[in-house]
Every structure is written in C-alpha cells, then in structure tokens.
Design a protein around this motif. Structure first.
Motif, short mmCIF file in Angstrom:
data_model
loop_
_atom_site.label_atom_id
_atom_site.label_comp_id
_atom_site.label_asym_id
_atom_site.label_seq_id
_atom_site.Cartn_x
_atom_site.Cartn_y
_atom_site.Cartn_z
N MET A 1 0.83 -1.19 0.00
CA MET A 1 0.00 0.00 0.00
C MET A 1 0.87 1.25 0.00
N GLY A 2 0.35 2.32 -0.62
CA GLY A 2 1.06 3.58 -0.64
C GLY A 2 0.83 4.33 0.67
N LEU A 3 1.91 4.86 1.24
CA LEU A 3 1.85 5.51 2.55
C LEU A 3 2.46 6.90 2.44
N ILE A 4 1.69 7.90 2.86
CA ILE A 4 2.19 9.28 2.88
C ILE A 4 2.28 9.72 4.34
N LEU A 5 3.46 10.14 4.74
CA LEU A 5 3.69 10.65 6.09
C LEU A 5 3.79 12.16 6.03
N VAL A 6 2.81 12.84 6.62
CA VAL A 6 2.79 14.30 6.63
C VAL A 6 3.34 14.77 7.98
N GLY A 7 4.56 15.28 7.95
CA GLY A 7 5.24 15.70 9.18
C GLY A 7 6.18 14.61 9.65
N CYS A 8 7.46 14.92 9.73
CA CYS A 8 8.44 13.90 10.14
C CYS A 8 9.29 14.43 11.28
N GLY A 9 8.60 14.89 12.33
CA GLY A 9 9.29 15.32 13.54
C GLY A 9 9.62 14.12 14.41
N LYS A 10 9.53 14.27 15.72
CA LYS A 10 9.94 13.19 16.62
C LYS A 10 9.05 11.96 16.46
N MET A 11 7.71 12.15 16.48
CA MET A 11 6.83 10.99 16.37
C MET A 11 6.84 10.42 14.96
N GLY A 12 6.71 11.30 13.97
CA GLY A 12 6.75 10.83 12.59
C GLY A 12 8.07 10.17 12.26
N GLY A 13 9.16 10.75 12.77
CA GLY A 13 10.48 10.16 12.52
C GLY A 13 10.64 8.80 13.16
N ALA A 14 10.09 8.63 14.37
CA ALA A 14 10.15 7.33 15.04
C ALA A 14 9.39 6.28 14.23
N MET A 15 8.23 6.68 13.70
CA MET A 15 7.44 5.76 12.88
C MET A 15 8.20 5.39 11.61
N LEU A 16 8.78 6.39 10.94
CA LEU A 16 9.52 6.11 9.72
C LEU A 16 10.65 5.13 9.97
N GLU A 17 11.42 5.36 11.03
CA GLU A 17 12.52 4.45 11.35
C GLU A 17 12.01 3.03 11.57
N GLY A 18 10.89 2.91 12.28
CA GLY A 18 10.32 1.60 12.53
C GLY A 18 9.85 0.92 11.25
N TRP A 19 9.19 1.66 10.38
CA TRP A 19 8.71 1.07 9.13
C TRP A 19 9.86 0.56 8.28
N LEU A 20 10.89 1.37 8.17
CA LEU A 20 12.03 0.97 7.34
C LEU A 20 12.72 -0.25 7.93
N ASP A 21 12.85 -0.30 9.25
CA ASP A 21 13.46 -1.46 9.89
C ASP A 21 12.61 -2.72 9.73
N VAL A 92 -4.89 8.74 9.10
CA VAL A 92 -4.50 8.34 10.45
C VAL A 92 -3.86 9.55 11.11
N SER A 93 -4.44 9.99 12.22
CA SER A 93 -3.94 11.19 12.90
C SER A 93 -3.35 10.83 14.26
N VAL A 94 -2.18 11.39 14.55
CA VAL A 94 -1.58 11.23 15.87
C VAL A 94 -1.55 12.55 16.62
N ALA A 95 -2.35 13.52 16.17
CA ALA A 95 -2.39 14.84 16.81
C ALA A 95 -3.30 14.82 18.03
N ALA A 96 -2.80 15.28 19.14
CA ALA A 96 -3.58 15.32 20.38
C ALA A 96 -4.75 16.29 20.25
N GLY A 97 -5.89 15.88 20.78
CA GLY A 97 -7.04 16.76 20.88
C GLY A 97 -7.90 16.90 19.65
N LYS A 98 -7.47 16.36 18.53
CA LYS A 98 -8.24 16.47 17.30
C LYS A 98 -9.14 15.24 17.16
N THR A 99 -10.45 15.48 17.20
CA THR A 99 -11.42 14.38 17.23
C THR A 99 -11.73 13.87 15.83
N ILE A 100 -12.38 12.72 15.77
CA ILE A 100 -12.81 12.16 14.49
C ILE A 100 -13.78 13.11 13.81
#
Length: 268
Positions: A1-21, A92-100
């Motif tokens: 599946m195609g995956l777009i990561l919008v924002g690659c700060g601490k959390m996004g970067g941790a996810m990217l590292e995990g996906w690649l590993d 998929v949102s990992v932003a605090a406080g933002k509801t569905i």
C-alpha cells in the motif's frame, strides 16, 4: 500500500525508522516535510522521497494511507491540503485533541478516519498507541494500521472515542509522571545521604528495570509488588506510607482527573 507521512518530527520520525526497519519498501512511502533542511537530511539518511507539500505527490502514487503527524495548531492547513485525497485514502492522525468529527467536518462524512494516541517511548519502540476508527474504516485497513503502529510499540483499539481523554491522561501524559517519580526518588535518595551521581543512577536504573520486568514477565503489577515486599521489612515500611489513605493513590486519581478534564477542554 502507498503511505504518505505528513510531518516527520519526533513521532513521525520514530514511525519512519520503525517502518524501514520492518522492511516497508521505500518506494511505497512519500514524506511531506516543510523544513527544507530536515527534508534534505531525510533524503541523505534514508534515500527516500521527500516533498514540500501534498500537492507535490506525483500522479498515480497509491495514497492508501495518509498519516498526519503535524502539531495540532498546524492541522487545519494539513487537512485542507489532504482533502483531494479523501475519496481514496484512510487518514491516520496522531495529533492530540483532534477528534474524528473534526476530520469528518474537514474531509467529508465519507472520509475514513483513524485517531491515534501514541506516547513518547515510541522513540525507542517501547510506546503504546491507542486507536479509534470511524465506521468507514474496514477491518482489513484496521489490521494494516495496527501493523504500521506496531513499528513503535504496542497497539490497542477502542470503540468509544470518549475514552480517548482517559487514554491521554494515563498513557499519553503518563511518561511524564514516571519521569517525575524518578526525579522524586532521586531527591529522596539525596536527602537520605546518597551522593548525586549514585542517587541518580539508582533511581533511573530501578524505574527502568522495574518497567522491563513488568514487560518481559507480564506478571500483574500488584503481584510483583507483593513478591518484593518482605513482611516487616524495609519495603513494607515504605509502602505503609505510600499506600496510606493520604498516600500516592488519591494523588494519582486527582492528577488523572485533572488531565482528563484538560484533554476535554482542548478537544472543545
């Protein structure tokens, strides 16, 4: 599946590292990162495609999942840019406080939304992410999202989004409580006569080791506490203070309630 990561700060970067590993193919990932310097660093480090905005995603890229990992105050802009993908992507949102409902209002009632609350131990892949999806998200897509989130630790799902405030209070904010407890343990050691370096080392190693013991054994925390408490010993003497009616339990309850209330206020 195609995956777009919008924002690659601490959390996004941790996810990217995990996906690649985990072996997620680089050519199935596109990163949107506004900081030119950070974008170039990601290209140099991972040899991966990084663009300035969602408008720069090439035609034909299968945008099956768009993971929004920007700060809450930047989310309005990010969601507006993501709207053209609403007919085909799961957001998929990992932003605090933002509801569905916030995302449904911005992206449309038919949008597929997964709201996630991760926590900071994701940086060392020992986090836990709690996810909640709207009715538009299929079970296979939930399973796919679970696989993506496992890159940074454990994953749990809830049906009732209203529980997210409590999730935020317990696990989202929880690492800070543990860090503060470590500070307090260090300070108490200093007052008991330990030198600074040793008090710090003992507190950090004890907290980290106890957590790892719980993780590896899966034993109930109460049982582990009982196991280390000898009748009439030093541990029991301390626990009689901690477990008194005016001890730590009511303080934790008050603290969690305060965090729940603030989470509700931030969500509007």
């Amino acid at each position: 599946m195609g995956l777009i990561l919008v924002g690659c700060g601490k959390m996004g970067g941790a996810m990217l590292e995990g996906w690649l590993d985990q072996g997620v193919p680089k050519d199935s990932i596109r990163i949107v990162e506004r900081s030119g310097e950070h974008a170039q660093s990601l290209r140099d480090t991972h040899d991966i495609s990084v663009v300035d905005s969602l408008d720069d995603i090439e035609d034909g890229f299968p945008a099956d999942v768009i993971l929004l990992a920007v700060k809450p105050q930047m989310m309005d802009e990010a969601v507006l840019a993501a709207k053209p993908f609403a007919d085909r992507a799961t957001f998929v949102s990992v932003a605090a406080g933002k509801t569905i409902s916030y995302y449904q209002q911005a992206l449309g009632a038919e949008a597929r939304i997964v709201r996630v609350m991760p926590n900071t131990p994701a940086a060392v892949r020992r986090g836990i992410s709690v996810a909640c999806a709207n009715a538009k998200v299929s079970e296979p897509m939930k399973e796919h999202c679970t696989d993506l989130l496992k890159a940074i630790g454990e994953v749990a799902w809830i049906e009732d989004e209203g529980l997210m405030d409590a999730v935020t209070a317990v696990s989202g904010s929880g690492p800070a409580y543990v860090f503060y407890m470590t500070e307090c343990l260090t300070e108490a050691g200093l007052k008991a006569g330990l030198p600074q370096d040793l008090a710090t080392q003992l507190a950090r190693a004890t907290v980290a080791g106890a957590g790892e013991l719980m993780r590896q054994t899966g034993t109930d925390a109460g049982q582990l506490r009982t196991n280390v408490t000898s009748p009439g010993g030093t541990t029991q003497a301390a626990l009689e203070v901690l477990m008194a009616s005016d001890g730590i339990a009511p303080i934790f309850e008050k603290s969690i309630n305060a965090a729940v209330q603030r989470s509700k206020e931030l969500a509007g």
